[in-house]
Design an enzyme around this catalytic site. Structure first.
Site, PDB file in Angstrom:
ATOM      1  N   CYS A 181      -1.465   9.455   3.758  1.00 44.60           N
ATOM      2  CA  CYS A 181      -1.519   9.042   2.355  1.00 44.60           C
ATOM      3  C   CYS A 181      -2.792   9.574   1.723  1.00 44.60           C
ATOM      4  O   CYS A 181      -2.866   9.777   0.526  1.00 44.60           O
ATOM      5  CB  CYS A 181      -1.456   7.532   2.260  1.00 44.60           C
TER       6      CYS A 181
ATOM      7  N   GLU B  49       0.869  -1.179   0.000  1.00 43.36           N
ATOM      8  CA  GLU B  49       0.000   0.000   0.000  1.00 43.36           C
ATOM      9  C   GLU B  49       0.899   1.219   0.000  1.00 43.36           C
ATOM     10  O   GLU B  49       1.731   1.382   0.890  1.00 43.36           O
ATOM     11  CB  GLU B  49      -0.922  -0.042   1.217  1.00 43.36           C
TER      12      GLU B  49
HETATM   13  P1  NAP Z   1       8.854   4.551   3.608  1.00 46.54           P
HETATM   14  O1  NAP Z   1       9.978   5.460   3.699  1.00 46.54           O
HETATM   15  O2  NAP Z   1       8.595   3.842   2.330  1.00 46.54           O
HETATM   16  O3  NAP Z   1       9.023   3.502   4.794  1.00 46.54           O
HETATM   17  C1  NAP Z   1       8.057   2.542   5.102  1.00 46.54           C
HETATM   18  C2  NAP Z   1       8.711   1.356   5.767  1.00 46.54           C
HETATM   19  O4  NAP Z   1       9.591   0.713   4.848  1.00 46.54           O
HETATM   20  C3  NAP Z   1       9.557   1.726   6.978  1.00 46.54           C
HETATM   21  O5  NAP Z   1       9.391   0.722   7.966  1.00 46.54           O
HETATM   22  C4  NAP Z   1      10.959   1.699   6.408  1.00 46.54           C
HETATM   23  O6  NAP Z   1      11.951   1.454   7.378  1.00 46.54           O
HETATM   24  C5  NAP Z   1      10.862   0.550   5.447  1.00 46.54           C
HETATM   25  N1  NAP Z   1      11.877   0.559   4.378  1.00 46.54           N
HETATM   26  C6  NAP Z   1      12.581   1.627   3.898  1.00 46.54           C
HETATM   27  N2  NAP Z   1      13.383   1.228   2.906  1.00 46.54           N
HETATM   28  C7  NAP Z   1      13.215  -0.106   2.750  1.00 46.54           C
HETATM   29  C8  NAP Z   1      13.753  -1.084   1.887  1.00 46.54           C
HETATM   30  N3  NAP Z   1      14.649  -0.771   0.936  1.00 46.54           N
HETATM   31  N4  NAP Z   1      13.333  -2.360   2.012  1.00 46.54           N
HETATM   32  C9  NAP Z   1      12.414  -2.705   2.926  1.00 46.54           C
HETATM   33  N5  NAP Z   1      11.865  -1.819   3.785  1.00 46.54           N
HETATM   34  C10 NAP Z   1      12.243  -0.539   3.693  1.00 46.54           C
HETATM   35  O7  NAP Z   1       7.486   5.307   3.961  1.00 46.54           O
HETATM   36  P2  NAP Z   1       7.180   6.215   5.225  1.00 46.54           P
HETATM   37  O8  NAP Z   1       7.918   7.506   5.070  1.00 46.54           O
HETATM   38  O9  NAP Z   1       7.372   5.445   6.468  1.00 46.54           O
HETATM   39  O10 NAP Z   1       5.629   6.463   5.065  1.00 46.54           O
HETATM   40  C11 NAP Z   1       5.089   7.450   4.252  1.00 46.54           C
HETATM   41  C12 NAP Z   1       4.571   6.841   2.958  1.00 46.54           C
HETATM   42  O11 NAP Z   1       3.604   5.843   3.260  1.00 46.54           O
HETATM   43  C13 NAP Z   1       3.831   7.848   2.096  1.00 46.54           C
HETATM   44  O12 NAP Z   1       4.209   7.623   0.756  1.00 46.54           O
HETATM   45  C14 NAP Z   1       2.373   7.486   2.308  1.00 46.54           C
HETATM   46  O13 NAP Z   1       1.515   7.862   1.255  1.00 46.54           O
HETATM   47  C15 NAP Z   1       2.441   6.015   2.468  1.00 46.54           C
HETATM   48  N6  NAP Z   1       1.280   5.474   3.167  1.00 46.54           N
HETATM   49  C16 NAP Z   1       0.366   4.755   2.444  1.00 46.54           C
HETATM   50  C17 NAP Z   1      -0.755   4.249   3.063  1.00 46.54           C
HETATM   51  C18 NAP Z   1      -1.785   3.465   2.296  1.00 46.54           C
HETATM   52  O14 NAP Z   1      -2.640   2.837   2.907  1.00 46.54           O
HETATM   53  N7  NAP Z   1      -1.738   3.471   0.982  1.00 46.54           N
HETATM   54  C19 NAP Z   1      -0.938   4.461   4.423  1.00 46.54           C
HETATM   55  C20 NAP Z   1       0.021   5.192   5.131  1.00 46.54           C
HETATM   56  C21 NAP Z   1       1.136   5.680   4.494  1.00 46.54           C
HETATM   57  P3  NAP Z   1      12.849   2.670   7.957  1.00 46.54           P
HETATM   58  O15 NAP Z   1      11.920   3.517   8.746  1.00 46.54           O
HETATM   59  O16 NAP Z   1      13.863   1.981   8.776  1.00 46.54           O
HETATM   60  O17 NAP Z   1      13.421   3.382   6.770  1.00 46.54           O
END
Ligand code: NAP
Ligand code: MG
Length: 514
Positions: A319, A285
């Protein structure tokens, strides 16, 4: 069991509730700075490396320190999850569901305390934190009930001379990678959906909100979850996360986060590694670039209110946040003016103060990225309000509005994930729909209109997973608004819906000749 109903939100206009919340904040403040361990197979573990989680409202305040998993411990977590799966998969769905119900009850009793942790660790205002905790409770109550219904006899067409049965069985070991922006609700929803279906998991929380994740582990243990079902391994996403995604024993990955990381995980998971026996299932997601359309005959005050709430709630870090107001040219100037007036009234400051409407953004990286986008916005639109840093010892940014932005401008296309709103004029309603559909995302959207025909048209043509009429485009409720988008917003998992659990199971059909 009583039917599911959403956990009520706290009314902070009531003085007793305010006092109770204040009390919880003080309790949490007295517990700041503790250390949190990894938990593998029920064992608490310390490592060489640890990182501090800080308060984004006051960056010198340490919320807690979290030991970080290394690859060896990630491997141990995976092996433990795989071993535990052999017993957990045989525990009855009812018994698994009961653990969720018990955890929900414990969380309900500690509701304000958990919300207070989010105020301090994630910079959520009181009402935003309260809604996050309520949603976490809802996910557990809802998925427990849905699991029980999937464990009942499933309807099949009967044919003479044969008995047929369809049952749902778990997949195996899952890797759970949640985001920080709903540090409790989304983490709880993703984790408990997977385990109530009979899977075991490795949970790697988002690095900025590790403490709230660790607090939830305490609840799972108190609720009686057997050791090894959820293995808690905080660590770097790109190191620990990727290691687990690529692991041969990983059966599925449940990810919520950015488009960039979601696509990377999808790619890594698609590559078969030696010894792997299945196609890994990826539930991803991802981001959004969500619009509110305002029609020419709309209630303009309603439109302005819903736009401000959707754009600046939790500093735009949802999001589902409205980052584009697409307004019919006949009412464009009026709506813009009303939105700017309401935005001026927003109080920006430390999330712990009840009078604050908008807290900080999550961390230094987000702060820099959003400020950079604001500079881009100054070239792509007319700055109406905001446009830079706000005061305080934290990552505060002014709520910012740009007018007259072109539909293909960067700030109209790229997810900013901060308090930045672009106003885009539309010549007529169809034009507004065309603009709304012009991104690669498709998560949420809203139409403010009094025209039945136009609403029906949007019902068919507005290409988003969650479409709202005459209300904000944020605040999906579990069970009421199953949540998930189209296109680059992800795999349309519909979290908080009945179908969500099917993503964590496989169906088996048994036919016996009589
Ligand atoms: P993110 O930077 O993509 O991180 C999400 C998770 O992925 C974190 O636990 C992060 O760990 C981990 N991660 C980072 N790089 C990775 C890799 N290469 N391999 C595996 N895991 C990895 O996103 P965020 O900043 O936490 O969240 C914001 C984003 O989430 C926005 O784009 C938002 O739109 C989206 N979102 C979507 C929904 C939905 O339902 N569609 C809901 C909420 C949020 P670390 O923290 O250690 O980097
Ligand atoms: Mg933090």
């Amino acid at each position: 069991m009583i039917p599911f109903r959403n956990e009520p939100l706290t009314d902070f206009s009531n003085e007793d509730h305010r006092k109770a919340f204040e009390h919880a904040l003080n309790k949490v403040k007295s517990e700041l700075g503790k250390e949190y361990c990894l938990i593998i197979g029920g064992q608490q573990m310390k490592t060489e490396e640890k990182i501090a989680s800080i308060n984004p409202s006051n960056i010198t305040e340490v919320i807690g320190t979290i030991y970080q998993a290394d690859l060896e411990l990630a491997e141990k977590a995976m092996q433990t999850a795989a071993t535990t799966f052999e017993t957990w998969k045989n525990v009855s769905p009812e018994a698994r569901a009961r653990i969720l119900l018990r955890a929900a009850a414990i969380l309900r009793r500690k509701k304000h305390e958990f919300s207070a942790w989010m105020v301090l660790e994630a910079g959520k205002t009181w009402p935003e934190a309260d809604a996050d905790t309520a949603e976490a409770i809802d996910f557990m109550e809802f998925y427990a009930r849905v699991m029980m219904s999937y464990s009942e006899k499933q309807p099949l067409v009967s044919i003479p001379g044969e008995e047929n049965q369809q049952i749902y069985i778990p997949l195996g070991v899952g890797v759970i990678i949640p985001p920080w922006n709903f540090p409790l609700a989304i983490l709880v929803g993703m984790t408990t959906a997977a385990i109530v279906c009979g899977n075991t998991v490795c949970l790697k929380p988002a690095s900025t909100t590790n403490v709230i994740a660790a607090k939830f582990m305490e609840i799972l243990m108190e609720a009686g979850l057997p050791d090894g079902v959820v293995n808690f391994i905080p660590g770097s996403g790109s190191v620990i996360g990727e290691y687990l995604v690529k692991h041969r024993l990983t059966r599925f990955i449940s990810f919520t986060g950015s488009r960039e990381v979601g696509l990377r995980i999808n790619e890594l998971a698609a590559k078969t590694v030696p010894g792997q026996k299945w196609i890994k299932r990826v539930i991803a997601e991802m981001g959004g670039k969500d619009s509110i359309i305002v029609d020419e005959n709309a209630d303009l005050d309603l439109a302005a209110n819903e736009i401000v709430v959707s754009a600046f709630g939790f500093s735009g870090q949802k999001c589902s946040a409205c980052s584009r107001a697409i307004v019919h040219q006949a009412v464009y100037d009026k709506v813009l003016e009303k939105v700017v007036i309401r935005t001026k009234e927003l109080v920006v400051g430390e999330a712990k103060n009840i009078n604050v409407d908008m807290g900080p953004v999550i961390d230094d990286q987000a702060y820099q990225r959003i400020l950079d986008y604001i500079e881009v916005g100054k070239r792509e639109g007319r700055l109406m309000i905001g446009g830079g840093k706000a005061n305080g010892n934290g990552y505060f940014i002014e709520p910012t509005i740009f007018a007259d932005v072109k539909p293909d401008a960067r700030i109209a296309q790229e997810e900013i994930f901060g308090p930045v709103l672009a106003f885009i004029p539309a010549n007529h309603f169809e034009h507004a729909l065309e603009i709304a559909n012009n991104t690669e995302y498709g998560l949420t959207g809203s139409v403010i209109s009094r025209d039945r025909f136009n609403l029906e048209r949007a019902r068919d043509e507005f290409y988003v997973g969650n479409l709202y009429f005459n209300r904000k485009c944020t605040g999906a409720l579990v069970g009421v608004h199953p949540f998930g988008g189209f296109n680059m917003s992800g795999t349309n998992a519909k979290a908080g819906g009945r179908e969500y659990l099917l993503l964590f199971m496989q169906a088996k059909v048994i036919s016996e000749k009589l």
